[in-house]
Design a protein around this motif. Sequence first.
Motif, mmCIF file in Angstrom:
data_model
loop_
_atom_site.group_PDB
_atom_site.id
_atom_site.type_symbol
_atom_site.label_atom_id
_atom_site.label_comp_id
_atom_site.label_asym_id
_atom_site.label_seq_id
_atom_site.Cartn_x
_atom_site.Cartn_y
_atom_site.Cartn_z
ATOM 1 N N ASP A 54 0.826 -1.215 0.000
ATOM 2 C CA ASP A 54 0.000 0.000 0.000
ATOM 3 C C ASP A 54 0.859 1.263 0.000
ATOM 4 O O ASP A 54 0.509 2.254 -0.648
ATOM 5 N N LEU A 55 1.996 1.238 0.697
ATOM 6 C CA LEU A 55 2.891 2.407 0.699
ATOM 7 C C LEU A 55 3.508 2.633 -0.688
ATOM 8 O O LEU A 55 3.619 3.774 -1.143
ATOM 9 N N PRO B 89 -5.930 1.898 1.834
ATOM 10 C CA PRO B 89 -4.986 0.790 2.076
ATOM 11 C C PRO B 89 -5.705 -0.561 2.074
ATOM 12 O O PRO B 89 -5.750 -1.281 3.074
ATOM 13 N N ASN C 23 0.713 0.864 -10.650
ATOM 14 C CA ASN C 23 -0.146 0.403 -9.552
ATOM 15 C C ASN C 23 -0.815 -0.920 -9.893
ATOM 16 O O ASN C 23 -0.953 -1.799 -9.032
ATOM 17 N N ASN D 29 -7.627 3.607 -5.173
ATOM 18 C CA ASN D 29 -6.397 2.906 -4.810
ATOM 19 C C ASN D 29 -5.608 3.595 -3.697
ATOM 20 O O ASN D 29 -4.604 3.069 -3.248
ATOM 21 N N ASN D 30 -6.062 4.755 -3.242
ATOM 22 C CA ASN D 30 -5.420 5.404 -2.091
ATOM 23 C C ASN D 30 -5.851 4.769 -0.770
ATOM 24 O O ASN D 30 -5.212 4.978 0.247
ATOM 25 N N GLN E 228 2.162 1.757 -3.533
ATOM 26 C CA GLN E 228 1.100 2.263 -4.398
ATOM 27 C C GLN E 228 0.759 3.714 -4.071
ATOM 28 O O GLN E 228 0.482 4.500 -4.970
ATOM 29 N N GLY E 229 0.818 4.072 -2.798
ATOM 30 C CA GLY E 229 0.577 5.464 -2.420
ATOM 31 C C GLY E 229 1.653 6.378 -2.972
ATOM 32 O O GLY E 229 1.357 7.475 -3.466
ATOM 33 N N THR F 293 1.138 6.908 -6.612
ATOM 34 C CA THR F 293 0.021 7.831 -6.848
ATOM 35 C C THR F 293 0.467 9.272 -6.592
ATOM 36 O O THR F 293 0.088 10.184 -7.338
ATOM 37 N N LEU F 294 1.285 9.487 -5.570
ATOM 38 C CA LEU F 294 1.755 10.840 -5.242
ATOM 39 C C LEU F 294 2.702 11.396 -6.301
ATOM 40 O O LEU F 294 2.800 12.602 -6.470
ATOM 41 N N GLU G 57 -7.993 -1.503 -5.705
ATOM 42 C CA GLU G 57 -6.589 -1.251 -6.042
ATOM 43 C C GLU G 57 -6.411 -0.871 -7.504
ATOM 44 O O GLU G 57 -5.446 -0.206 -7.856
#
Length: 135
Positions: A27-28, A93, A46, A90-91, A30-31, A34-35, A84
């Motif tokens: 999740d981190l 978790p 992702n 997808n943000n 993917q975050g 995204t950022l 996801e």
Amino acid sequence: MDTNAEFKPRISNTLALVLVLSAIITDLIQGALTLIGFVVLGAILNTLVSFFAMCFFGIVLAVNGVSFLSTRKIALAGVTIVTEVLPILNNIPSWTLSMIALVVMVRKEDQEQFNISQRSVKNKPARSNRNENTL
């Protein structure tokens, strides 16, 4: 089955920790993707991360005897994959939340199965040494 049998869940405490920490790391990652802000590239990356996470979790769980052939587990996997893959969702978790939910579900199933097996052992009539066919 022995009445003094010990409860051994399919997902040990160590495995549960590995699954949840792996989900947090997924999740981190993917975050972070995204950022970065690459809309198309971020969505593709992702999706790849989700694919590899799904493969990893599926293999680890299968090796440990956890089947996804139940309605609740299939629904949980479906919701996780959909959240996801969709860019806005997808943000959330969802890998972390789904691994926690899965560990709880499997532990509950294992405990129920253990309780049933212990009751059946306690309720089983004792064997008689005498031959029932003789008078």
